[in-house]
Each structure stands twice: as structure tokens, then as C-alpha cells.
Design an enzyme around this catalytic site. Structure first.
Site, PDB file in Angstrom:
ATOM      1  N   HIS A 141       7.882  -1.270  -5.477  1.00  0.00           N
ATOM      2  CA  HIS A 141       8.762  -2.327  -5.999  1.00  0.00           C
ATOM      3  C   HIS A 141       9.119  -2.099  -7.467  1.00  0.00           C
ATOM      4  O   HIS A 141      10.263  -2.295  -7.867  1.00  0.00           O
ATOM      5  CB  HIS A 141       8.097  -3.703  -5.870  1.00  0.00           C
ATOM      6  CG  HIS A 141       8.307  -4.361  -4.535  1.00  0.00           C
ATOM      7  ND1 HIS A 141       9.551  -4.638  -4.029  1.00  0.00           N
ATOM      8  CD2 HIS A 141       7.422  -4.801  -3.611  1.00  0.00           C
ATOM      9  CE1 HIS A 141       9.417  -5.225  -2.844  1.00  0.00           C
ATOM     10  NE2 HIS A 141       8.141  -5.326  -2.561  1.00  0.00           N
ATOM     11  N   CYS A 169       7.530  -7.713   3.888  1.00  0.00           N
ATOM     12  CA  CYS A 169       7.795  -7.888   2.465  1.00  0.00           C
ATOM     13  C   CYS A 169       8.439  -9.257   2.264  1.00  0.00           C
ATOM     14  O   CYS A 169       9.343  -9.621   3.020  1.00  0.00           O
ATOM     15  CB  CYS A 169       8.738  -6.783   1.988  1.00  0.00           C
ATOM     16  SG  CYS A 169       9.135  -6.877   0.241  1.00  0.00           S
ATOM     17  N   LEU A 170       7.984  -9.982   1.263  1.00  0.00           N
ATOM     18  CA  LEU A 170       8.538 -11.326   1.019  1.00  0.00           C
ATOM     19  C   LEU A 170      10.027 -11.276   0.697  1.00  0.00           C
ATOM     20  O   LEU A 170      10.740 -12.251   0.902  1.00  0.00           O
ATOM     21  CB  LEU A 170       7.783 -12.024  -0.113  1.00  0.00           C
ATOM     22  CG  LEU A 170       6.303 -12.336   0.150  1.00  0.00           C
ATOM     23  CD1 LEU A 170       5.659 -12.956  -1.079  1.00  0.00           C
ATOM     24  CD2 LEU A 170       6.137 -13.255   1.360  1.00  0.00           C
ATOM     25  N   GLY A 220       0.842  -9.644  -1.727  1.00  0.00           N
ATOM     26  CA  GLY A 220       1.207  -8.886  -2.919  1.00  0.00           C
ATOM     27  C   GLY A 220       2.561  -9.341  -3.408  1.00  0.00           C
ATOM     28  O   GLY A 220       3.399  -9.785  -2.617  1.00  0.00           O
ATOM     29  N   HIS A 256       2.829  -0.064  -1.696  1.00  0.00           N
ATOM     30  CA  HIS A 256       3.989  -0.918  -1.408  1.00  0.00           C
ATOM     31  C   HIS A 256       4.444  -1.646  -2.682  1.00  0.00           C
ATOM     32  O   HIS A 256       5.634  -1.668  -3.001  1.00  0.00           O
ATOM     33  CB  HIS A 256       3.614  -1.930  -0.304  1.00  0.00           C
ATOM     34  CG  HIS A 256       4.702  -2.908   0.029  1.00  0.00           C
ATOM     35  ND1 HIS A 256       5.319  -2.950   1.260  1.00  0.00           N
ATOM     36  CD2 HIS A 256       5.282  -3.894  -0.712  1.00  0.00           C
ATOM     37  CE1 HIS A 256       6.242  -3.909   1.251  1.00  0.00           C
ATOM     38  NE2 HIS A 256       6.237  -4.506   0.072  1.00  0.00           N
ATOM     39  N   GLU A 257       3.496  -2.225  -3.406  1.00  0.00           N
ATOM     40  CA  GLU A 257       3.847  -2.965  -4.630  1.00  0.00           C
ATOM     41  C   GLU A 257       4.339  -2.022  -5.721  1.00  0.00           C
ATOM     42  O   GLU A 257       5.265  -2.351  -6.466  1.00  0.00           O
ATOM     43  CB  GLU A 257       2.648  -3.788  -5.128  1.00  0.00           C
ATOM     44  CG  GLU A 257       2.160  -4.863  -4.166  1.00  0.00           C
ATOM     45  CD  GLU A 257       3.266  -5.751  -3.616  1.00  0.00           C
ATOM     46  OE1 GLU A 257       4.225  -6.033  -4.367  1.00  0.00           O
ATOM     47  OE2 GLU A 257       3.199  -6.141  -2.441  1.00  0.00           O
ATOM     48  N   GLN A 291      10.502  -8.898  -7.806  1.00  0.00           N
ATOM     49  CA  GLN A 291      10.755  -9.826  -6.698  1.00  0.00           C
ATOM     50  C   GLN A 291      11.002 -11.260  -7.172  1.00  0.00           C
ATOM     51  O   GLN A 291      11.492 -12.088  -6.411  1.00  0.00           O
ATOM     52  CB  GLN A 291       9.581  -9.823  -5.705  1.00  0.00           C
ATOM     53  CG  GLN A 291       9.435  -8.501  -4.964  1.00  0.00           C
ATOM     54  CD  GLN A 291       8.297  -8.569  -3.970  1.00  0.00           C
ATOM     55  OE1 GLN A 291       7.157  -8.341  -4.319  1.00  0.00           O
ATOM     56  NE2 GLN A 291       8.610  -8.907  -2.722  1.00  0.00           N
TER      57      GLN A 291
END
Ligand code: NI
Length: 182
Positions: free
Chosen positions: A142, A96-97, A45, A138-139, A50
Site C-alpha cells: 500500500h 482489502c478494505l 491492517g 500486503h500493507e 487508505q
């Protein structure tokens, strides 16, 4: 094209993203670039903040998780709105990236109903559960300026402080392009 991924500590990750305007943003191109960036980092995701773009759009592709349910779960969510969050809380170790090499248990509810536009500006209202609901939550966080570390206990956060400080300075070993706060 691929974008560098903004790391923990970058202010763009802490602000509420703005709505995507249909006549101002080429969402086909943006979502394509977001998928490309996400695949280059082996993610499942990715939300626009991000990559330093403070807009309410995120992409998900669960294929790499190798779970039957997620195989063809590839989607673009534009201007999403979570309508209901229901069911029991369950814990899972998230990553998470933007916070490389840290995985911690996060408790989230099982089920969500969400409305959103896809990359063709078609409107949807769908219900998701299990891992799909978790990834979406989660996304969605963000684009609300929230990270999974915000859910951790003060003790846990204290234990991770050194690692998080390093990440915010860009000191981390990752195989993808990154952008620290400074
Ligand atoms: Ni994330």
C-alpha cells in the site's frame, strides 16, 4: 476519530507514499486514529494511503483472526524497509478494505526481514513468517502504491472489471465510511 476509507480507483492508492518526518507528524495520534478506523471496518491492517494520507505508516492487529500466533500481533510500522523476502511462495485469499467484497488468491513468499520505527520512534529490525509476513507485505505494498489486484492474471482482472468499476464509483455495500475517487 475514524477516517473514511479510500476505495479502489482513488489515485492516492496508486502513488508511492512519502517518509514520515518525526517533527512534522504526531504518530501517536495518527496511529491511534488508524487503529480506530481499522477496527470500525473489522480490518486486520490499514495503511495511511487508505485514509488519504500519503505517508509511509501502517498498522496491524491480527487479534480478530483468532489464530494463536496472531493474538498479540499488534504493531505500528513507520518508515518501514523490507530488507529480505525469502522462502517459498504460498497462496492465500486476500481481501482489502479499499476493495470491499473481493477476495482473491495472492502468492507471496513465506519470510521477511523488515526494519521500521514504532510509534515511540524506537527502531526495530525483525523477522516475520507465515501470516504475519503476508499481512506486512500486503500493507507494505500500500505505501508503495500497489494493490493485491495488481498481482492477478489479466483474465482474472478482466472478470473482476465490472465489480472494480463499481467500487471505484463508490457503489458497494460496506458497513464503514468510504471515499470513492470522485
Ligand atoms: Ni489492503
Amino acid at each position: 476519530m475514524t477516517y473514511p476509507i479510500c476505495l479502489y480507483g482513488n489515485p492516492v492508492l496508486k502513488i508511492k507514499a512519502g517518509k514520515v518526518k518525526k517533527d512534522k507528524v504526531d504518530v501517536i495520534k495518527l496511529s491511534h486514529d488508524m487503529f480506530e478506523t481499522m477496527y470500525s471496518a473489522d480490518g486486520i491492517g490499514l495503511a495511511a494511503p487508505q485514509i488519504g494520507i500519503s505517508l509511509r505508516i501502517f498498522v496491524i492487529d491480527g487479534a480478530s483472526l483468532d489464530e494463536k500466533d496472531l493474538e498479540d500481533f499488534k504493531r505500528v510500522f513507520i518508515n518501514p524497509q523490507i530488507i529480505t523476502v525469502t522462502g517459498n511462495f504460498w497462496e492465500f485469499k486476500e481481501g482489502c478494505l479499499s476493495i470491499p467484497n473481493i477476495n482473491e488468491f495472492v502468492s507471496r513468499r513465506e519470510e521477511i526481514t523488515i526494519s521500521y520505527y514504532d510509534e515511540n520512534w524506537k527502531f526495530h529490525t525483525d523477522r516475520f513468517d507465515g501470516m504475519k509476513a503476508r499481512i506486512i507485505q500486503h500493507e507494505y505494498d500500500h505505501i508503495e502504491g500497489k494493490l493485491f489486484t495488481d498481482y492477478l492474471s489479466p483474465l482474472k482482472r478482466k472478470l473482476l472489471k465490472g465489480k472494480l468499476t463499481s467500487i471505484s464509483k463508490g457503489i458497494c455495500d460496506v458497513p464503514y465510511k468510504i471515499k470513492a475517487s470522485k
